[in-house]
Enzyme design. Structure first.
Site, PDB file in Angstrom:
ATOM      1  N   TYR A  17      -3.596   1.313  10.660  1.00 43.72           N
ATOM      2  CA  TYR A  17      -3.215   1.037   9.219  1.00 43.72           C
ATOM      3  C   TYR A  17      -2.019   1.297   8.645  1.00 43.72           C
ATOM      4  O   TYR A  17      -1.244   0.445   8.348  1.00 43.72           O
ATOM      5  CB  TYR A  17      -4.306   1.405   8.338  1.00 43.72           C
ATOM      6  CG  TYR A  17      -4.224   0.701   6.996  1.00 43.72           C
ATOM      7  CD1 TYR A  17      -4.633  -0.350   6.736  1.00 43.72           C
ATOM      8  CD2 TYR A  17      -3.731   1.738   6.005  1.00 43.72           C
ATOM      9  CE1 TYR A  17      -4.442  -0.883   5.413  1.00 43.72           C
ATOM     10  CE2 TYR A  17      -3.523   1.359   4.651  1.00 43.72           C
ATOM     11  CZ  TYR A  17      -4.014  -0.080   4.312  1.00 43.72           C
ATOM     12  OH  TYR A  17      -3.963  -0.786   3.230  1.00 43.72           O
ATOM     13  N   SER A  52       0.889  -1.099  -0.006  1.00 48.27           N
ATOM     14  CA  SER A  52      -0.042   0.050   0.148  1.00 48.27           C
ATOM     15  C   SER A  52       0.794   1.215  -0.002  1.00 48.27           C
ATOM     16  O   SER A  52       2.092   1.277   0.396  1.00 48.27           O
ATOM     17  CB  SER A  52      -0.897  -0.008   1.182  1.00 48.27           C
ATOM     18  OG  SER A  52      -1.418   1.342   1.346  1.00 48.27           O
TER      19      SER A  52
END
Length: 181
Positions: free
Chosen positions: A99, A86
């Site tokens: 996250y 990511s």
């Protein structure tokens, strides 16, 4: 069903054994599962479990599975690992402490895998997309679903990387669907 559940350590051995039985040897592993939680820096007590699950799935899942197949990857002489990290593993935007820290840690794991696997012929690519039109992005409204990176685009990139010779494997592959500032 032959799947690996990152929250169930016992499923690792089962998945690896079933995969070896079906294909013989494992020369490639692609880590593409992850979860997204909007856990902020000053999280509530109820959100503590979310942080644990972020770490278990986003970091420990790939780490444990990679450890389990390492000998296979090493013996192939051309082992490949791809991890969907990511863009959040490269920078922090907004208030996504849980996250983002799990993805920064995952990027650190990727760097260590590169260091330890290089002389054994193992190559890793940390694929770092922004928003991908999957269930994880279903509540995103700042960008339309059609403007997000599509899952089939990630699959095409993954396939291209697997067809490159060992001397041409990029370590990191950022993929932007919006301008990153």
């Amino acid at each position: 069903v032959n799947y690996y559940d990152a929250l169930n350590k016992d499923s690792i051995t089962s998945w690896v054994n079933n995969t070896r039985s079906k294909f013989g040897n494992i020369d490639t592993v692609i880590h593409c599962a992850g979860i997204f939680k909007k856990t902020e820096l000053l999280f509530s007590d109820e959100e503590y479990k979310d942080i644990e699950n972020l770490w278990k799935i986003n970091l420990l899942g790939p780490w444990l599975l990679t450890r389990e197949v390492w000998k296979d990857l090493e013996s192939s002489g051309n082992g490949r690992i791809q991890i969907l990290v990511s863009m959040s593993g490269k920078r922090s935007k907004g208030k996504l402490a849980g996250y983002t820290t799990s993805k920064f840690a995952l990027m650190g794991l990727c760097q260590t895998i590169r260091n330890e696997g290089w002389d054994k012929g193992i190559r890793i690519t940390a694929i770092c997309p922004g928003w991908v039109n999957t269930d994880m992005a279903k509540n995103v409204i700042k960008i339309s679903k059609k403007d997000m990176t599509q899952p089939e685009d990630i699959a095409s990139i993954s396939s291209l990387l697997l067809n490159l010779p060992k001397g041409s494997i990029p370590f990191e592959m950022p993929i932007n669907c919006i301008l990153e500032k």
